[in-house]
Design an enzyme around this catalytic site. Sequence first.
Site, short mmCIF file in Angstrom:
data_model
loop_
_atom_site.label_atom_id
_atom_site.label_comp_id
_atom_site.label_asym_id
_atom_site.label_seq_id
_atom_site.Cartn_x
_atom_site.Cartn_y
_atom_site.Cartn_z
CG ASP A 150 55.03 9.07 15.80
OD1 ASP A 150 55.18 10.19 15.30
OD2 ASP A 150 55.14 8.82 17.01
CE LYS A 197 50.47 12.00 11.05
NZ LYS A 197 50.92 10.98 12.03
CG ASN A 209 51.48 18.16 18.91
OD1 ASN A 209 51.53 18.79 17.86
ND2 ASN A 209 50.33 17.76 19.42
CB ALA A 210 53.25 17.03 14.24
N GLY A 211 55.87 15.24 14.53
CA GLY A 211 57.22 15.05 13.98
C GLY A 211 57.07 14.21 12.74
CG HIS A 212 54.67 14.97 10.06
ND1 HIS A 212 53.63 15.65 9.49
CD2 HIS A 212 54.18 14.45 11.21
CE1 HIS A 212 52.56 15.55 10.28
NE2 HIS A 212 52.87 14.82 11.33
CB THR A 245 55.17 16.58 22.81
OG1 THR A 245 54.25 17.67 22.67
CG2 THR A 245 54.68 15.39 22.02
CD GLN A 289 49.22 15.86 16.68
OE1 GLN A 289 48.36 16.58 16.26
NE2 GLN A 289 50.49 16.22 16.69
NE ARG A 312 57.60 11.23 24.66
CZ ARG A 312 56.34 11.58 24.88
NH1 ARG A 312 55.79 11.34 26.06
NH2 ARG A 312 55.62 12.15 23.94
CG LEU A 360 54.67 -5.33 4.37
CD1 LEU A 360 53.49 -5.76 5.25
CD2 LEU A 360 54.33 -5.59 2.90
P1 GDP Z 1 54.51 10.66 10.93
O1 GDP Z 1 54.51 11.40 12.22
O2 GDP Z 1 53.24 9.94 10.67
O3 GDP Z 1 54.92 11.51 9.76
O4 GDP Z 1 55.62 9.52 11.09
P2 GDP Z 1 57.10 9.72 11.68
O5 GDP Z 1 57.91 10.41 10.68
O6 GDP Z 1 57.06 10.28 13.05
O7 GDP Z 1 57.53 8.21 11.88
C1 GDP Z 1 57.59 7.31 10.81
C2 GDP Z 1 59.02 6.78 10.68
O8 GDP Z 1 59.03 5.65 9.86
C3 GDP Z 1 59.99 7.77 10.02
O9 GDP Z 1 61.25 7.62 10.60
C4 GDP Z 1 59.99 7.33 8.56
O10 GDP Z 1 61.19 7.66 7.89
C5 GDP Z 1 59.86 5.85 8.72
N1 GDP Z 1 59.18 5.15 7.63
C6 GDP Z 1 58.14 5.58 6.87
N2 GDP Z 1 57.75 4.60 6.02
C7 GDP Z 1 58.54 3.53 6.26
C8 GDP Z 1 58.61 2.21 5.74
O11 GDP Z 1 57.82 1.80 4.91
N3 GDP Z 1 59.57 1.38 6.26
C9 GDP Z 1 60.42 1.77 7.22
N4 GDP Z 1 61.32 0.91 7.68
N5 GDP Z 1 60.38 3.03 7.75
C10 GDP Z 1 59.45 3.89 7.28
P1 IMO Z 2 52.72 12.94 14.61
O1 IMO Z 2 52.06 14.03 13.80
C1 IMO Z 2 52.66 10.48 18.18
C2 IMO Z 2 50.98 12.26 21.81
C3 IMO Z 2 51.91 12.51 22.97
C4 IMO Z 2 50.96 12.27 24.13
C5 IMO Z 2 49.66 12.87 23.62
C6 IMO Z 2 49.40 14.29 24.09
O2 IMO Z 2 54.19 12.90 14.49
O3 IMO Z 2 52.05 11.64 14.35
P2 IMO Z 2 50.44 16.62 23.37
O4 IMO Z 2 51.85 17.13 23.45
O5 IMO Z 2 49.87 16.60 22.00
O6 IMO Z 2 49.53 17.29 24.36
O7 IMO Z 2 50.55 15.09 23.86
O8 IMO Z 2 49.75 12.87 22.21
N1 IMO Z 2 51.38 12.87 20.52
C7 IMO Z 2 51.87 12.18 19.50
N2 IMO Z 2 52.18 10.87 19.39
N3 IMO Z 2 52.79 11.28 17.13
C8 IMO Z 2 52.44 12.59 17.20
O9 IMO Z 2 52.41 13.41 16.13
C9 IMO Z 2 52.01 13.10 18.44
N4 IMO Z 2 51.62 14.32 18.88
C10 IMO Z 2 51.24 14.16 20.15
O10 IMO Z 2 52.98 11.59 22.96
O11 IMO Z 2 50.75 10.91 24.31
MG MG Z 3 55.63 11.58 13.96
#
Ligand code: GDP
Ligand code: IMO
Ligand code: MG
Length: 415
Positions: free
Chosen positions: A13, A16, A38-41, A125, A219, A298, A327
């Site tokens: 998270d 990416k 399990n990923a959420g981008h 997840t 991840q 969560r 930042l």
């Molecule tokens: P990922 O799993 O690495 O792709 O990250 P996620 O999407 O799960 O979580 C990152 C969260 O931060 C998302 O809701 C993005 O929209 C948000 N985000 C990304 N870059 C920035 C930033 O520079 N500032 C703020 N405030 N939010 C950001």
């Molecule tokens: P992105 O790509 C954050 C964590 C779960 C748990 C552990 C194992 O959005 O960064 P799993 O379901 O993979 O067996 O769970 O890994 N986890 C993540 N935490 N971002 C993710 O993906 C994750 N994918 C799995 O919360 O602790």
């Molecule tokens: Mg994510």
Amino acid sequence: MKADLIVGIQWGDEGKGKIVDLLAQKYDVVARYQGGHNAGHTIVVDGKTHALHLIPSGILNPKAVNIIGNGVVVSPEALIKEMKQFDHLLGRLFLSESAHMILTFHTLIDQAKEILRGEKAIGTTGRGIGPAYSEKIARAGFRLGELRNVPALTERILEYFIQNKAIFDALEITLPSREALTAELTGFAQELVPFLANTTQMAWKMMDEDKKILLEGAQGTMLDIDHGTYPYVTSSSTISAGACTGLGINPKDIGKVTGIVKAYCTRVGNGPFPTEDHGEIGERLRAQGREFGTTTGRPRRCGWFDAIACRYASRLNGCDDLSIMKLDVLDGFDEIKVCVAYEVNGEIIEHMPLDLEAATPVYKTFAGWDKTEGVRRFEDLPATAQTYLKAIEELTQTKIGMISTSPDRNDTILL
Ligand code: GDP
Ligand code: IMO
Ligand code: MG
């Protein structure tokens, strides 16, 4: 042309999705190589938020081809649902025929085992990731390419059910009938077979034709099966090396490696997290950073930046540079801390110990700043923010290539 790579440096998270989306404008292909849904981008374009789980974050760039590589574990059900958000995917999305499938019973095993672990639950997840990868390694998995012959696949799965009956009975998992299974797999095949490809051959051909490939990690490094905080990790090789096995390219095919890292630190699920703050600071980071999971909703655990973990991750991945994300979330803090060493059993160390649970962070304090939100040039950042970023470069021994100051694609400083 070599393939460039984006990798998570912390516990996932990091942001990416935003960076892959931004860079995808300049790439011909975006490929996922490990993990699953399990990923959420999250990607924000023109104020609209898109959440992707399996489809690569290049999909919002109409020109980029998107690949789900052999190292990904694919839930056909989740993928079909996600595909419905987009039109005209044929020719823009390719699925490796050797990627393993997550079927309903994998998900039920994941959830049942988490309950059995009780207090020691990993906090997965609940998407069936662990069981699907376990069965792949145990040579008992089912691959997407098998959807081309549903009757044969049905037989194989029914055989697997018989062999593992004792386990399913013990976990009180109800299995589908032959008819229900056939109907489900037929549905998957209709939707997914047109997208199947030999994605390794595809990647090689594209590289030979000087096309630009961007590899999208899911991840983060600290969740890596070998190098993360085992057993509180995910079940795949999340580090850059995972791209070689997960797409079928060799190490020499990898070009620039960019590590994605937040200006602070978060983690979802259980396991050690030395800089976690259980008080006001953690609350404030969660509120300002909107730190709630994209996949499970969560609340994420929050704390200060860990320079030791980041330096470790940078070396493991071979990062050429880092993108410092979020930042702006540190805006308004009077002081900001960074973990610069750990104390383990009375000893000060500056490397990653085997048991991170026993490590207490040693902090260095930096002056805070008012506002960085939306800033697009390094010179326009407050002097204290510039000092903080320079210290991160020094402590992690990795230069900074990008700085992100809001979720929006355009609010990014390129150095
Ligand atoms: P990922 O799993 O690495 O792709 O990250 P996620 O999407 O799960 O979580 C990152 C969260 O931060 C998302 O809701 C993005 O929209 C948000 N985000 C990304 N870059 C920035 C930033 O520079 N500032 C703020 N405030 N939010 C950001
Ligand atoms: P992105 O790509 C954050 C964590 C779960 C748990 C552990 C194992 O959005 O960064 P799993 O379901 O993979 O067996 O769970 O890994 N986890 C993540 N935490 N971002 C993710 O993906 C994750 N994918 C799995 O919360 O602790
Ligand atoms: Mg994510």
